[in-house]
Design a protein around this motif. Sequence first.
Motif, PDB file in Angstrom:
ATOM      1  N   ARG A  81     -68.910  37.883 104.750  1.00 38.38           N
ATOM      2  CA  ARG A  81     -68.271  37.319 105.927  1.00 38.38           C
ATOM      3  C   ARG A  81     -66.814  36.995 105.637  1.00 38.38           C
ATOM      4  O   ARG A  81     -65.901  37.331 106.400  1.00 38.38           O
ATOM      5  CB  ARG A  81     -69.025  36.051 106.331  1.00 38.38           C
ATOM      6  CG  ARG A  81     -68.445  35.372 107.509  1.00 38.38           C
ATOM      7  CD  ARG A  81     -69.268  34.161 107.899  1.00 38.38           C
ATOM      8  NE  ARG A  81     -68.712  33.619 109.118  1.00 38.38           N
ATOM      9  CZ  ARG A  81     -68.457  32.349 109.314  1.00 38.38           C
ATOM     10  NH1 ARG A  81     -68.719  31.474 108.372  1.00 38.38           N
ATOM     11  NH2 ARG A  81     -67.933  31.938 110.449  1.00 38.38           N
ATOM     12  N   ALA A  82     -66.574  36.343 104.501  1.00 39.04           N
ATOM     13  CA  ALA A  82     -65.204  35.969 104.145  1.00 39.04           C
ATOM     14  C   ALA A  82     -64.343  37.217 103.959  1.00 39.04           C
ATOM     15  O   ALA A  82     -63.181  37.258 104.381  1.00 39.04           O
ATOM     16  CB  ALA A  82     -65.214  35.132 102.879  1.00 39.04           C
ATOM     17  N   ILE A  83     -64.894  38.235 103.385  1.00 38.46           N
ATOM     18  CA  ILE A  83     -64.123  39.458 103.122  1.00 38.46           C
ATOM     19  C   ILE A  83     -63.651  40.086 104.436  1.00 38.46           C
ATOM     20  O   ILE A  83     -62.469  40.414 104.596  1.00 38.46           O
ATOM     21  CB  ILE A  83     -64.979  40.451 102.295  1.00 38.46           C
ATOM     22  CG1 ILE A  83     -65.114  39.928 100.860  1.00 38.46           C
ATOM     23  CG2 ILE A  83     -64.367  41.854 102.301  1.00 38.46           C
ATOM     24  CD1 ILE A  83     -66.135  40.659 100.016  1.00 38.46           C
ATOM     25  N   TYR A  84     -64.584  40.220 105.391  1.00 42.62           N
ATOM     26  CA  TYR A  84     -64.176  40.826 106.668  1.00 42.62           C
ATOM     27  C   TYR A  84     -63.210  39.920 107.424  1.00 42.62           C
ATOM     28  O   TYR A  84     -62.294  40.381 108.096  1.00 42.62           O
ATOM     29  CB  TYR A  84     -65.408  41.147 107.524  1.00 42.62           C
ATOM     30  CG  TYR A  84     -66.037  42.482 107.138  1.00 42.62           C
ATOM     31  CD1 TYR A  84     -65.434  43.687 107.495  1.00 42.62           C
ATOM     32  CD2 TYR A  84     -67.220  42.521 106.411  1.00 42.62           C
ATOM     33  CE1 TYR A  84     -66.003  44.903 107.132  1.00 42.62           C
ATOM     34  CE2 TYR A  84     -67.796  43.733 106.050  1.00 42.62           C
ATOM     35  CZ  TYR A  84     -67.181  44.932 106.411  1.00 42.62           C
ATOM     36  OH  TYR A  84     -67.725  46.129 106.061  1.00 42.62           O
ATOM     37  N   THR A  85     -63.412  38.628 107.296  1.00 45.33           N
ATOM     38  CA  THR A  85     -62.512  37.700 107.989  1.00 45.33           C
ATOM     39  C   THR A  85     -61.091  37.824 107.430  1.00 45.33           C
ATOM     40  O   THR A  85     -60.114  37.917 108.191  1.00 45.33           O
ATOM     41  CB  THR A  85     -63.003  36.241 107.823  1.00 45.33           C
ATOM     42  OG1 THR A  85     -64.334  36.153 108.287  1.00 45.33           O
ATOM     43  CG2 THR A  85     -62.127  35.274 108.594  1.00 45.33           C
ATOM     44  N   ILE A  86     -60.996  37.850 106.119  1.00 43.74           N
ATOM     45  CA  ILE A  86     -59.664  37.929 105.498  1.00 43.74           C
ATOM     46  C   ILE A  86     -58.993  39.254 105.869  1.00 43.74           C
ATOM     47  O   ILE A  86     -57.805  39.310 106.191  1.00 43.74           O
ATOM     48  CB  ILE A  86     -59.773  37.746 103.974  1.00 43.74           C
ATOM     49  CG1 ILE A  86     -60.221  36.318 103.658  1.00 43.74           C
ATOM     50  CG2 ILE A  86     -58.456  38.061 103.281  1.00 43.74           C
ATOM     51  CD1 ILE A  86     -60.660  36.091 102.231  1.00 43.74           C
ATOM     52  N   LYS A  87     -59.789  40.301 105.862  1.00 44.65           N
ATOM     53  CA  LYS A  87     -59.227  41.600 106.271  1.00 44.65           C
ATOM     54  C   LYS A  87     -58.692  41.501 107.702  1.00 44.65           C
ATOM     55  O   LYS A  87     -57.560  41.925 107.992  1.00 44.65           O
ATOM     56  CB  LYS A  87     -60.322  42.680 106.196  1.00 44.65           C
ATOM     57  CG  LYS A  87     -59.917  44.063 106.747  1.00 44.65           C
ATOM     58  CD  LYS A  87     -61.061  45.063 106.571  1.00 44.65           C
ATOM     59  CE  LYS A  87     -60.920  46.306 107.448  1.00 44.65           C
ATOM     60  NZ  LYS A  87     -59.931  47.263 107.001  1.00 44.65           N
ATOM     61  N   ALA A  95     -60.623  31.138 114.203  1.00 43.81           N
ATOM     62  CA  ALA A  95     -60.545  31.772 115.516  1.00 43.81           C
ATOM     63  C   ALA A  95     -60.812  33.262 115.380  1.00 43.81           C
ATOM     64  O   ALA A  95     -61.572  33.855 116.151  1.00 43.81           O
ATOM     65  CB  ALA A  95     -59.155  31.532 116.121  1.00 43.81           C
ATOM     66  N   ILE A  96     -60.201  33.832 114.349  1.00 44.81           N
ATOM     67  CA  ILE A  96     -60.376  35.279 114.171  1.00 44.81           C
ATOM     68  C   ILE A  96     -61.823  35.606 113.824  1.00 44.81           C
ATOM     69  O   ILE A  96     -62.400  36.554 114.338  1.00 44.81           O
ATOM     70  CB  ILE A  96     -59.406  35.802 113.097  1.00 44.81           C
ATOM     71  CG1 ILE A  96     -57.979  35.671 113.636  1.00 44.81           C
ATOM     72  CG2 ILE A  96     -59.702  37.261 112.762  1.00 44.81           C
ATOM     73  CD1 ILE A  96     -56.912  35.922 112.617  1.00 44.81           C
ATOM     74  N   ALA A  97     -62.385  34.765 112.993  1.00 54.51           N
ATOM     75  CA  ALA A  97     -63.771  35.011 112.603  1.00 54.51           C
ATOM     76  C   ALA A  97     -64.667  34.980 113.830  1.00 54.51           C
ATOM     77  O   ALA A  97     -65.539  35.826 114.004  1.00 54.51           O
ATOM     78  CB  ALA A  97     -64.215  33.973 111.585  1.00 54.51           C
ATOM     79  N   ARG A  98     -64.400  34.011 114.722  1.00 51.32           N
ATOM     80  CA  ARG A  98     -65.232  33.917 115.927  1.00 51.32           C
ATOM     81  C   ARG A  98     -65.080  35.174 116.766  1.00 51.32           C
ATOM     82  O   ARG A  98     -66.041  35.797 117.188  1.00 51.32           O
ATOM     83  CB  ARG A  98     -64.815  32.687 116.743  1.00 51.32           C
ATOM     84  CG  ARG A  98     -65.645  31.444 116.471  1.00 51.32           C
ATOM     85  CD  ARG A  98     -65.523  30.414 117.586  1.00 51.32           C
ATOM     86  NE  ARG A  98     -64.148  30.145 117.980  1.00 51.32           N
ATOM     87  CZ  ARG A  98     -63.324  29.325 117.308  1.00 51.32           C
ATOM     88  NH1 ARG A  98     -63.734  28.729 116.210  1.00 51.32           N
ATOM     89  NH2 ARG A  98     -62.091  29.127 117.729  1.00 51.32           N
ATOM     90  N   LEU A  99     -63.818  35.557 116.953  1.00 53.66           N
ATOM     91  CA  LEU A  99     -63.564  36.730 117.782  1.00 53.66           C
ATOM     92  C   LEU A  99     -64.102  38.012 117.130  1.00 53.66           C
ATOM     93  O   LEU A  99     -64.436  38.971 117.803  1.00 53.66           O
ATOM     94  CB  LEU A  99     -62.055  36.887 118.013  1.00 53.66           C
ATOM     95  CG  LEU A  99     -61.504  35.921 119.046  1.00 53.66           C
ATOM     96  CD1 LEU A  99     -59.993  35.851 118.942  1.00 53.66           C
ATOM     97  CD2 LEU A  99     -61.910  36.362 120.441  1.00 53.66           C
ATOM     98  N   SER A 100     -64.161  37.961 115.817  1.00 51.22           N
ATOM     99  CA  SER A 100     -64.639  39.158 115.114  1.00 51.22           C
ATOM    100  C   SER A 100     -66.139  39.333 115.263  1.00 51.22           C
ATOM    101  O   SER A 100     -66.692  40.311 114.787  1.00 51.22           O
ATOM    102  CB  SER A 100     -64.315  39.058 113.622  1.00 51.22           C
ATOM    103  OG  SER A 100     -62.966  38.742 113.458  1.00 51.22           O
TER     104      SER A 100
END
Length: 818
Positions: A465-471, A770-775
């Motif tokens: 999860r963290a990896i995709y969020t950071i990307k 915010a990005i994680a939520r939208l992702s």
Amino acid sequence: MELDANDASGPEGPPPYGSQAHPSDDLRARYEGPAQVPSSSTLPRMSVPDLGHEGNRWTRPVTTLASSVHAPALVTSRGNSSNAANTSGVSPRSKRKLSQPRPGLASQTASSDAASRKKPKTAPQDASKHVIASIVAGTNSAAGGTDAAADDTAVQELAAKISFEQIKAAEGKGYRHLGPQDAVHLQNLMKSFSNSGAIRNQALAIYASNEVFKEASFQFYKFLRTKMTPELRGALAQLRPGAATNDQLFDLFVPYMFTYYNDELASYKVIVSTMDLRRPHLWYPRARAMKRRFIYHAGPTNSGKTYEALQAMNAAESGLYVGPLRLLAMEVFDETNSQGVYCDLITGQERKLVPGSSHSSCTVEMANLNKPVDVAIIDEIQMIGDEFRGWAWTRVLQGLPAQEIHLCGDASAIKLVEQLASEMGETVEIKRYERFTPLHVDHKGLIGGLQAVKAGDCIVAFSRRAIYTIKAVIEACTDHKVCIIYGGLPPETRRTQARLFNDPDSGYNILVASDAIGMGLNLNIRRIIFQTLHKFARGTEVSVGTSAIKQIAGRAGRRNSAYSQGLATCINRKEIPSLQEALEVAQDAMKTPHAGILPEWDQLERFAGQLPGQALPAVLTRFGAEARIDGTFFFCQQDGVIELAQLLERIEGLSLNDRYIFCLAPISRRNIQMVAALLHYAKRYSEQRAIALGLEAPAEAPTTVGGMAQLETLHQIVSLWLWLSFRFPEALFPDREHAFEVLETIVEQLDEGLRELSIPTAGRSNNPDAIARLSGFKSKEPTTRSIIELPDAVASNFLLEAAERLAAQRSQRSMRSH
Ligand SMILES: Nc1ncnc2c1ncn2[C@@H]1O[C@H](COP(=O)(O)OP(=O)(O)OP(=O)(O)O)[C@@H](O)[C@H]1O
């Protein structure tokens, strides 16, 4: 180091059973033969635990015990030993053994008069022996006092006549109904005897398990009671419960056991021998017949260790590389073949055989210990201390039949390797290496957050999860394009991502990765940035280990990369001192104190054979609890294997060996679909029905993170199918070629998915939440049954129920551990 789901995330399965020297070969050689009782020449030294305070007379080497046990040899002097033995049910060989007097007693027998004259004073314990001797011999002349110091000649003469057979022969002549006082007294003596820790220790040394001892000591009491002559009763009254009396009773107990409990002793002896995992190097006679030479290349990452070892291997007539990951095996396979040295690739789920090959590259569990080679490499040797997989390194270290073995790794395992080598009579040459380029801690941290990343940066995070969020954050906030690498991706996909990142013309210049980059990839990294130095493991937050930090940080500034030095830092500046501290730990200060060990299949099978009716989980649990190992080793974690074994219990018709193989399948047990797929294949196999793959790659590449996860799971299920197909009859796993095609397509789609993945963001926001939520991230990784369409049978209620129960058990355990 996070295990790599698509590499060897667990054992690659059982080594090729039956095709190699078996651990029990040596044991078998030592134990086989008709003798049913421990023999002085064949018994191992037993170090039974000291349970009592009365000393440990019988815990001396069993060689002494076994000869002591033959005290009934005195019968021979009476000329009736053969009759007695014939009626006792003792095997002819046992009889022979029993008739061999132990040296001390033999001389005592031959010249008891002389002995008594020469030795006027007898130690209290010996004196007590004489008392009981006289008792069972049916006389009371030894009754010289309650202190049992009966050292007069008469007693010794009587002692010389004592034999178990005599007591036995008293049958029918005794008084079955003892008076209440005598009965209570005998009971008290026997209570002291059966409660004595020291006596229980001695009983273990003749292979009387605790359960058998409990039952047999009661029967022994009844046995003595029914042989009670008036003389015996009279002398008995003068004995007191205690250590000396216990010892004397034990001398009678031993032949009693060999007569009435021979089968139980023999059976427990097999159990004990199969659970004996001491001196495992003796399991490998082929390697033991050689004088091997170890060269330990010790140094940090990026110091040229593997390069040196590979040079030696490629220059040899024949060679073998073993490493922890499929990815590493693939790299060596490509590299070696590219140099014109023909090399096979052998991993749990693939066999690429090159015609005329002289070399092989394989994952460590797959190493063939039957094939001698000139030069072998064991990579990442410090993993010998790995909680789960350490056994595989121990096995190759001790069992590879190679003239020269190169060990690559950090220096933490040097002492352990030296110790193991010296036990095998082999030597270790240590070659120390320093990093090619300096590695510095960047104390400024990442000023400006993820927006401030620069080309060549690699952000390390410990969850998907963290990896995709950071990307998502970096691509939303900057003009950089991001590659990602984590353990769930197939090795092929990781390699593609690595190439894109390394290629200055690809447009990708930032890497976000898990600790899966710690091994096996040459990457053009300028700076390693730890998102955190903590990660979740088995439901708990733990610090990332020193060794892992060193290995990951060491990826920066690699030789042959664009950077002449490496940098390492943390996003959270508070963690920078911990990073600095970890990097400063000297290599030698990191210790791998123990070597992992596990039994091989034949040992387990023989053990199970002594526990009729016991299911595999119980067999594995009991073996793990009772196995005897030297202090240099530790028994590898098997909880996951036992969990799977429990689930498989619901499936009937599988042999023990089949079950064990299914349990060792390298699957992520947290992924319910994987577990369900495994159970499905096991059920089909139990019905001996062909197990078609039953899965196809989807028509389209994934476009979402969830879609990526689905495809990764699909890839893992196909890999599982292939893994099984190499272990069970091919006819039941038809069309392996098709499975490889499906796998290839999945890999292409994952590559494409990673290229095209569009993660919706809130414009050029740098708010990760915010990005994680939208992702579209949910609080949990997507592992529900709806992710991919599994074949009907896989999704059957029974299997999913079982898998979900497993998940529930795990979560309960993890809650308890909190
Ligand atoms: N003598 C050499 N000549 C040319 N290149 C070398 C030499 N030694 C090492 N290299 C290169 O340096 C890099 C690091 O070497 P190598 O992989 O052997 O290091 P290592 O200590 O094994 O590190 P790791 O444990 O991270 O794999 C590799 O790209 C390797 O090809």
